[in-house]
Design an enzyme around this catalytic site. Structure first.
Site, PDB file in Angstrom:
ATOM      1  CE  LYS A  69      -3.835  -2.396   2.150  1.00 16.97           C
ATOM      2  NZ  LYS A  69      -4.497  -2.822   3.388  1.00 16.97           N
ATOM      3  CD  GLN A 108      -3.492  -4.582   6.492  1.00 13.60           C
ATOM      4  OE1 GLN A 108      -3.371  -3.644   5.699  1.00 13.60           O
ATOM      5  NE2 GLN A 108      -4.164  -5.681   6.187  1.00 13.60           N
ATOM      6  CG  ASP A 159     -10.022  -0.416   4.763  1.00 18.71           C
ATOM      7  OD1 ASP A 159      -9.870  -0.641   3.553  1.00 18.71           O
ATOM      8  OD2 ASP A 159      -9.360  -0.976   5.661  1.00 18.71           O
TER       9      ASP A 159
END
Ligand code: NDP
Length: 300
Positions: A64, A108, A131
């Protein structure tokens, strides 16, 4: 058709080249970042928080970061030890919420046991929740309001649009009902006017249901679960699964078997996976534009 693909011999589905589509999307994002920097003096920033040392998570975070920097974004990675307390993590997130240089925040997953995931997701500012997992963004998607949509289903939608720009009336079957993939995927397909069926671990006669799908999205986490006789001839099959099978990575679809019957199929790796990261960058640019009251560009 606007989609990079590999034409194959008769009786073999077209392999959807997610890597190529993702690359094009990242180029379009990089262009918009240049505009933001050049015309508005705004540098979109993505903060990624990693707690612990899970090897798969470390690879995801490193990817990422690499992709964000390559697209011209500023990346802020916070690596915290695995014994980090929930309070310490929440404090960092509150700081990132206020930080004007940070437009997107991603934690994460999975988190270590001492930290409650739901609490963490609630603390992230919904405007920075790239997200798309905050209940406000989930609610916005379910209510047809603009918001941030989870990256994997958004990536699947982008791949589908490249094949069928008008999905109205098609029967879409989504296997899996997680908040991360299955549920938002179903919402997006509904928004495209598909007739949507959601299947899961308690669904009887699953192959009978999947065989009715014009569009079949599989997000289960069971290696090569879906076989050729589960699939309607000519269907579009998107395989979200990432399963480690010895040293190899396989999807939830038996690719070699299903390719003989599907019209289009994503490989694993190289299908949905690369789209997920590209959509994360796209969400960060969109979030940055909204936070600065600029028009959100159409990224494709
Ligand atoms: P979850 O484990 O959260 O959800 C799995 C879903 O599949 C559940 O709804 C479960 O049903 C259902 N399920 C489990 N077994 C069966 C079965 N035998 N038949 C039908 N349905 C079943 O997983 P995620 O949604 O987070 O991820 C799914 C897969 O996608 C994983 O392999 C993951 O690694 C991968 N993934 C890939 C990404 C990418 O970028 N390509 C991103 C995110 C995930 P129930 O609800 O009843 O338990």
């Amino acid at each position: 058709m606007g989609m990079s693909e590999q034409k194959t011999t008769a009786g073999q589905g077209v392999v959807i080249d997610g890597k190529a589509v993702a690359k094009k999307l990242r180029q379009s994002i990089a262009h918009h970042v240049e505009v933001l920097v050049g015309d508005h003096k705004i540098m979109p920033g993505l903060a990624v928080v990693l707690v612990g040392d899970d090897p798969a998570s470390q690879i995801y975070v490193a990817n990422k970061e690499k992709m964000a920097v390559a697209a011209g974004l500023r990346s802020y990675v916070h690596r915290l030890p695995k014994n980090t307390s929930q309070d310490a993590l929440l404090e960092l997130l509150r700081k990132l919420n206020k930080d004007k240089k940070v437009h997107g925040i991603l934690v994460q997953m999975p988190l270590p046991k001492q930290i409650d995931t739901a609490t963490v997701l609630r603390v992230i500012d919904p405007a920075k929740d790239v997200d798309g997992l905050h209940i406000e963004n989930a609610g916005r998607l379910a209510s047809g309001l603009p918001g941030l949509v989870p990256c994997t289903p958004l990536g699947c939608l982008t791949l589908l649009r490249g094949i069928v720009p008008n999905m109205s009336g098609l029967h879409a079957v989504v296997v899996g009902r997680s908040n991360l993939v299955g549920k938002p995927m179903a919402q997006l397909l509904l928004r495209e006017n598909c007739t949507v069926t959601i299947a899961h671990s308690r669904t009887p006669q699953l192959p009978h249901i999947t065989r009715q799908a014009d569009i079949l999205v599989v997000a289960v986490g069971k290696p090569q679960l879906v076989k050729a006789d589960w699939v309607k001839p000519g269907a579009i099959v998107l395989d979200v699964g990432i399963n480690r099978d010895g040293g190899r990575i396989v999807g939830d679809v038996d690719f070699d078997d299903v390719r003989g019957v599907a019209g289009y199929i994503t490989p694993v790796p190289g299908g949905v996976g690369p789209m997920t990261i590209a959509c994360l960058l796209g969400n960060t640019v969109a979030a940055c534009c909204r936070q600065n009251e600029l028009t959100v560009p159409e990224l494709r």
